[in-house]
Write a protein that holds these residues in place. Structure first.
Motif, PDB file in Angstrom:
ATOM      1  N   TYR A  34      75.619 -56.707  -5.925  1.00  0.00           N
ATOM      2  CA  TYR A  34      75.010 -57.535  -4.885  1.00  0.00           C
ATOM      3  C   TYR A  34      73.607 -57.092  -4.468  1.00  0.00           C
ATOM      4  CZ  TYR A  34      79.592 -59.685  -4.394  1.00  0.00           C
ATOM      5  OH  TYR A  34      80.767 -60.359  -4.640  1.00  0.00           O
ATOM      6  N   LEU A  35      73.280 -55.805  -4.675  1.00  0.00           N
ATOM      7  CA  LEU A  35      71.963 -55.328  -4.239  1.00  0.00           C
ATOM      8  C   LEU A  35      71.070 -54.913  -5.406  1.00  0.00           C
ATOM      9  CD1 LEU A  35      73.008 -53.220  -1.093  1.00  0.00           C
ATOM     10  CD2 LEU A  35      72.060 -55.531  -1.150  1.00  0.00           C
ATOM     11  N   GLY A  36      71.650 -54.383  -6.483  1.00  0.00           N
ATOM     12  CA  GLY A  36      70.859 -54.045  -7.657  1.00  0.00           C
ATOM     13  C   GLY A  36      70.434 -52.593  -7.718  1.00  0.00           C
ATOM     14  N   VAL A  37      69.876 -52.214  -8.854  1.00  0.00           N
ATOM     15  CA  VAL A  37      69.533 -50.825  -9.131  1.00  0.00           C
ATOM     16  C   VAL A  37      68.350 -50.334  -8.294  1.00  0.00           C
ATOM     17  CG1 VAL A  37      67.932 -51.252 -11.043  1.00  0.00           C
ATOM     18  CG2 VAL A  37      69.344 -49.185 -11.053  1.00  0.00           C
ATOM     19  N   GLU A  38      67.468 -51.238  -7.831  1.00  0.00           N
ATOM     20  CA  GLU A  38      66.332 -50.825  -6.991  1.00  0.00           C
ATOM     21  C   GLU A  38      66.834 -50.246  -5.665  1.00  0.00           C
ATOM     22  OE1 GLU A  38      63.068 -50.692  -7.217  1.00  0.00           O
ATOM     23  OE2 GLU A  38      62.733 -51.593  -9.178  1.00  0.00           O
ATOM     24  N   TYR A  39      67.782 -50.933  -5.036  1.00  0.00           N
ATOM     25  CA  TYR A  39      68.348 -50.429  -3.775  1.00  0.00           C
ATOM     26  C   TYR A  39      69.109 -49.125  -4.011  1.00  0.00           C
ATOM     27  CZ  TYR A  39      67.233 -54.503  -0.905  1.00  0.00           C
ATOM     28  OH  TYR A  39      66.566 -55.464  -0.180  1.00  0.00           O
ATOM     29  N   LEU A  40      69.737 -49.019  -5.179  1.00  0.00           N
ATOM     30  CA  LEU A  40      70.436 -47.790  -5.541  1.00  0.00           C
ATOM     31  C   LEU A  40      69.444 -46.628  -5.624  1.00  0.00           C
ATOM     32  CD1 LEU A  40      73.421 -47.191  -6.215  1.00  0.00           C
ATOM     33  CD2 LEU A  40      72.823 -47.424  -8.625  1.00  0.00           C
ATOM     34  N   GLY A  41      68.282 -46.891  -6.197  1.00  0.00           N
ATOM     35  CA  GLY A  41      67.237 -45.878  -6.298  1.00  0.00           C
ATOM     36  C   GLY A  41      66.710 -45.457  -4.944  1.00  0.00           C
ATOM     37  N   VAL A  42      66.474 -46.438  -4.059  1.00  0.00           N
ATOM     38  CA  VAL A  42      65.993 -46.148  -2.702  1.00  0.00           C
ATOM     39  C   VAL A  42      67.032 -45.334  -1.938  1.00  0.00           C
ATOM     40  CG1 VAL A  42      65.483 -47.201  -0.457  1.00  0.00           C
ATOM     41  CG2 VAL A  42      64.420 -48.101  -2.529  1.00  0.00           C
ATOM     42  N   ASN A  43      68.296 -45.677  -2.118  1.00  0.00           N
ATOM     43  CA  ASN A  43      69.390 -44.952  -1.462  1.00  0.00           C
ATOM     44  C   ASN A  43      69.364 -43.475  -1.867  1.00  0.00           C
ATOM     45  OD1 ASN A  43      71.987 -45.707   0.155  1.00  0.00           O
ATOM     46  ND2 ASN A  43      72.673 -44.263  -1.395  1.00  0.00           N
ATOM     47  N   GLY A  44      69.221 -43.215  -3.166  1.00  0.00           N
ATOM     48  CA  GLY A  44      69.169 -41.832  -3.655  1.00  0.00           C
ATOM     49  C   GLY A  44      67.907 -41.111  -3.212  1.00  0.00           C
ATOM     50  N   LEU A  45      66.778 -41.838  -3.207  1.00  0.00           N
ATOM     51  CA  LEU A  45      65.500 -41.235  -2.835  1.00  0.00           C
ATOM     52  C   LEU A  45      65.494 -40.811  -1.369  1.00  0.00           C
ATOM     53  CD1 LEU A  45      62.551 -40.527  -3.473  1.00  0.00           C
ATOM     54  CD2 LEU A  45      61.960 -42.902  -2.942  1.00  0.00           C
ATOM     55  N   PHE A  46      65.933 -41.690  -0.476  1.00  0.00           N
ATOM     56  CA  PHE A  46      65.928 -41.366   0.955  1.00  0.00           C
ATOM     57  C   PHE A  46      66.950 -40.275   1.288  1.00  0.00           C
ATOM     58  CE2 PHE A  46      63.998 -45.625   2.578  1.00  0.00           C
ATOM     59  CZ  PHE A  46      62.775 -45.222   2.076  1.00  0.00           C
ATOM     60  N   THR A  47      68.027 -40.243   0.532  1.00  0.00           N
ATOM     61  CA  THR A  47      68.998 -39.160   0.718  1.00  0.00           C
ATOM     62  C   THR A  47      68.329 -37.816   0.437  1.00  0.00           C
ATOM     63  OG1 THR A  47      70.853 -40.588   0.102  1.00  0.00           O
ATOM     64  CG2 THR A  47      71.208 -38.215  -0.053  1.00  0.00           C
ATOM     65  N   ASN A  48      67.513 -37.746  -0.605  1.00  0.00           N
ATOM     66  CA  ASN A  48      66.774 -36.518  -0.926  1.00  0.00           C
ATOM     67  C   ASN A  48      65.727 -36.189   0.127  1.00  0.00           C
ATOM     68  OD1 ASN A  48      66.365 -35.848  -4.500  1.00  0.00           O
ATOM     69  ND2 ASN A  48      68.062 -35.499  -3.130  1.00  0.00           N
ATOM     70  N   VAL A  49      64.979 -37.209   0.553  1.00  0.00           N
ATOM     71  CA  VAL A  49      63.913 -36.993   1.540  1.00  0.00           C
ATOM     72  C   VAL A  49      64.502 -36.441   2.838  1.00  0.00           C
ATOM     73  CG1 VAL A  49      62.211 -38.141   3.012  1.00  0.00           C
ATOM     74  CG2 VAL A  49      62.367 -38.738   0.587  1.00  0.00           C
ATOM     75  N   LEU A  50      65.599 -37.034   3.298  1.00  0.00           N
ATOM     76  CA  LEU A  50      66.197 -36.591   4.554  1.00  0.00           C
ATOM     77  C   LEU A  50      66.953 -35.282   4.369  1.00  0.00           C
ATOM     78  CD1 LEU A  50      67.180 -40.083   5.869  1.00  0.00           C
ATOM     79  CD2 LEU A  50      65.447 -38.559   6.784  1.00  0.00           C
ATOM     80  N   GLY A  51      67.305 -34.970   3.137  1.00  0.00           N
ATOM     81  CA  GLY A  51      67.841 -33.645   2.859  1.00  0.00           C
ATOM     82  C   GLY A  51      66.790 -32.580   3.140  1.00  0.00           C
ATOM     83  N   MET A  52      65.523 -32.931   2.881  1.00  0.00           N
ATOM     84  CA  MET A  52      64.422 -32.020   3.177  1.00  0.00           C
ATOM     85  C   MET A  52      64.329 -31.779   4.686  1.00  0.00           C
ATOM     86  SD  MET A  52      60.367 -32.529   2.298  1.00  0.00           S
ATOM     87  CE  MET A  52      60.278 -34.058   3.233  1.00  0.00           C
ATOM     88  N   LEU A  53      64.511 -32.827   5.482  1.00  0.00           N
ATOM     89  CA  LEU A  53      64.445 -32.675   6.941  1.00  0.00           C
ATOM     90  C   LEU A  53      65.598 -31.822   7.460  1.00  0.00           C
ATOM     91  CD1 LEU A  53      63.458 -36.276   8.069  1.00  0.00           C
ATOM     92  CD2 LEU A  53      61.971 -34.335   7.597  1.00  0.00           C
ATOM     93  N   SER A  54      66.707 -31.860   6.760  1.00  0.00           N
ATOM     94  CA  SER A  54      67.860 -31.064   7.182  1.00  0.00           C
ATOM     95  C   SER A  54      67.601 -29.569   7.061  1.00  0.00           C
ATOM     96  CB  SER A  54      69.093 -31.442   6.345  1.00  0.00           C
ATOM     97  OG  SER A  54      69.433 -32.788   6.552  1.00  0.00           O
ATOM     98  N   LEU A  55      66.480 -29.215   6.441  1.00  0.00           N
ATOM     99  CA  LEU A  55      66.097 -27.794   6.398  1.00  0.00           C
ATOM    100  C   LEU A  55      65.833 -27.262   7.793  1.00  0.00           C
ATOM    101  CD1 LEU A  55      63.631 -27.833   3.357  1.00  0.00           C
ATOM    102  CD2 LEU A  55      65.956 -26.939   3.400  1.00  0.00           C
ATOM    103  N   ALA A  56      65.641 -28.170   8.754  1.00  0.00           N
ATOM    104  CA  ALA A  56      65.455 -27.738  10.142  1.00  0.00           C
ATOM    105  C   ALA A  56      66.686 -26.989  10.652  1.00  0.00           C
ATOM    106  CB  ALA A  56      65.183 -28.949  11.036  1.00  0.00           C
ATOM    107  N   GLU A  57      67.840 -27.268  10.043  1.00  0.00           N
ATOM    108  CA  GLU A  57      69.065 -26.554  10.409  1.00  0.00           C
ATOM    109  C   GLU A  57      68.911 -25.061  10.132  1.00  0.00           C
ATOM    110  OE1 GLU A  57      73.102 -24.876   9.928  1.00  0.00           O
ATOM    111  OE2 GLU A  57      71.574 -25.103   8.394  1.00  0.00           O
TER     112      GLU A  57
END
Length: 515
Positions: A34-57
């Motif tokens: 229903y959403l396609g591989v582009e949304y899948l890519g964005v989902n994975g990319l933002f997960t990585n980006v916000l993983g970087m912010l979790s370094l604040a922990e």
């Protein structure tokens, strides 16, 4: 009691994970449809980006949890309360820092996801950010249950939450095709689940609500600060090695390539999650062991965990190698298959990083954070340097080769050295000899299993099932024949008998089982 608690926690984790895994496949299939591989890519990319912010922990959780093992073992309620109050305040600050850092990245989204053809990408990012920040609000309570070796409660609550969340999101995908609404559900479920679990913990341990005028003593404060400083470096280095893959692929290859890789990552991560149900629940039992027992006792248990570590990770590595490509082809089609070199490097990385679990478990629960604080930076430098160079010539495969080389260059040898020196007081060559022995057996078993599976035609569902059966039988029979006389095998076999005994007891069967 430690073994019994581990068995209960592991059984609960694996049982719930089976249900979640089935739902995740349905969810991923509908997501792609229903959403396609582009949304899948964005989902994975933002997960990585916000993983970087979790370094604040910054490892505050790990440092405080290490300090909780002894007071929990001693039932020292006052000291537990002091640490938990500090833990709560620290995580409130972390949630705020993550939120502010995330907002500061908003103007740069165009560079991070430069070729993404997705609408409302800024709104999507903000929802991701809110979900990440909110996850810290009550996490200190679930951590306390884990230290108390009651992780099965946390597992149960989050499993029910995940099942409910997935079902709702499936409905949203089917009826609305709205990715934003899909993400909003995650925030609502995350906050509701964490708050509910916090209330449950307060009812189980009423003393946690007591006000205390006591403050952390200077020695504990100094120890936490020292360990947090070291863990900041560990977390930053660890993220640079394992958390930047999607960003490198998105920048040097494409966001679409991130989407293709995410299917491989999902399957590998499902295997890793199953294994984590074993090792994460063992981890807190080992922490209790370290707090109470002698070095010899800790070493004898470590040898068993390393053997268990090898058996489980090598089994899943062999299975992934043999089954991943036929499964993806049958599941979503051959157009989602990547080059075989990607698969090979990914599963080698999976095995090498996985085989660190047993040694890392002792290292973490023994509080060894400070001594190798600069090692992750060296590892990260090697990883990013090699990955950026190789991606130019080898594409996505080069990114993962960089990860493998950096892992072998630094943590592969430094963590065992520190544990054997400071905890076991034995020569580290014993570890590497055993590691090489296990690796040789694993490679040989993989070749035999792969050869047998190559005789099975590459086709539909029935052929895949036959390959699954081959993967279940050959490695486990070979390992049993090779190791059945060892102390480690006998110890694990004893635990298996206990598990079967517990299950029989639950079913009300009183017949004695003999082996």
């Amino acid at each position: 009691m430690r073994v019994r608690n581990s068995i209960i926690n592991i059984s609960a984790g694996i049982g719930s994970q089976v249900i979640i895994t089935i739902l995740s496949f349905v969810s991923r299939t509908m997501f792609i449809t229903y959403l396609g591989v582009e949304y899948l890519g964005v989902n994975g990319l933002f997960t990585n980006v916000l993983g970087m912010l979790s370094l604040a922990e910054a490892g505050i959780g790990s440092a405080i949890i290490y300090n909780l093992y002894k007071p929990v073992a001693d039932n020292d309620e006052e000291r537990i309360n002091v640490l938990m109050k500090f833990y709560k305040k620290a995580y409130m600050v972390i949630a705020l820092i993550v939120l502010l850092l995330g907002l500061a990245l908003l103007p740069f989204l165009g560079y991070i996801a430069k070729d993404a053809k997705v609408e409302n990408i800024h709104v999507i990012y903000i929802i991701f950010l809110l979900n990440t920040a909110s996850s810290y609000l009550f996490s200190y309570k679930s951590s306390f249950l884990n230290v108390c070796q009651k992780g099965y409660i946390v597992t149960g609550v989050y499993s029910i939450s995940s099942i409910v969340s997935t079902c709702i999101k499936l409905g949203i995908l089917y009826f609305t095709h709205s990715y934003i609404l899909y993400l909003i559900i995650d925030i609502v479920i995350t906050i509701t689940t964490a708050a509910g679990l916090a209330v449950m913990v307060d009812k189980m341990y009423p003393f946690l609500k007591n006000k205390t005028a006591s403050k952390l003593d200077d020695e504990t404060k100094s120890n936490i600060v020292k360990n947090v400083k070291a863990l900041i470096l560990h977390n930053i280095g660890g993220y640079a090695v394992f958390g930047t893959d999607n960003m490198l692929i998105a920048f040097f290859v494409s966001v679409k390539a991130v989407g293709l890789y995410s299917n491989y990552y999902m399957l590998i991560n499902i295997c890793r999650t199953f294994i984590n149900q074993v090792f994460d629940n063992m981890n807190h039992s080992v922490g209790n062991l370290v707090a109470k027992e002698s070095d010899d006792k800790i070493y004898s248990v470590f040898k068993v965990t390393m053997f268990c570590n090898f058996w489980i990770y090598s089994f899943f590595t062999i299975s992934l190698y043999v089954l991943m490509e036929p499964f993806i082809t049958l599941w979503i089609g051959s157009k989602f298959i990547m080059d075989t070199s990607v698969l090979i490097i990914l599963i080698i990385n999976f095995y090498v990083s996985g085989m660190r679990r047993s040694i890392s478990m002792v290292k973490t629960t023994s509080g060894i954070f400070h001594e190798d604080r600069y090692a992750p930076f060296l590892e990260a430098t090697v990883n990013l340097g090699i990955s950026i160079i190789l991606v130019q010539y080898m594409g996505i495969t080069g990114v993962f080769i960089g990860t493998l080389i950096s892992t072998l260059a630094v943590p592969f040898w430094i963590a065992p050295y520190l544990v054997y020196k400071k905890v076991f007081h034995q020569p580290v060559r014993n570890y590497f000899l055993k590691y090489a022995y296990y690796a040789a057996i694993g490679i040989g078993t993989c070749l035999i299993t792969s050869f047998v599976c190559s005789l099975i035609s590459y086709g539909g569902f029935l052929q895949l099932i036959v390959r699954v059966v081959v993967c279940l039988i050959i490695p486990n029979i070979l390992y049993t024949l090779i190791f059945y006389k060892t102390d480690e095998f006998k110890y694990l076999f004893g635990i298996v008998k206990k598990i079967i005994g517990m299950l029989i007891g639950k079913l009300g069967i009183n017949k004695k089982i003999t082996f």
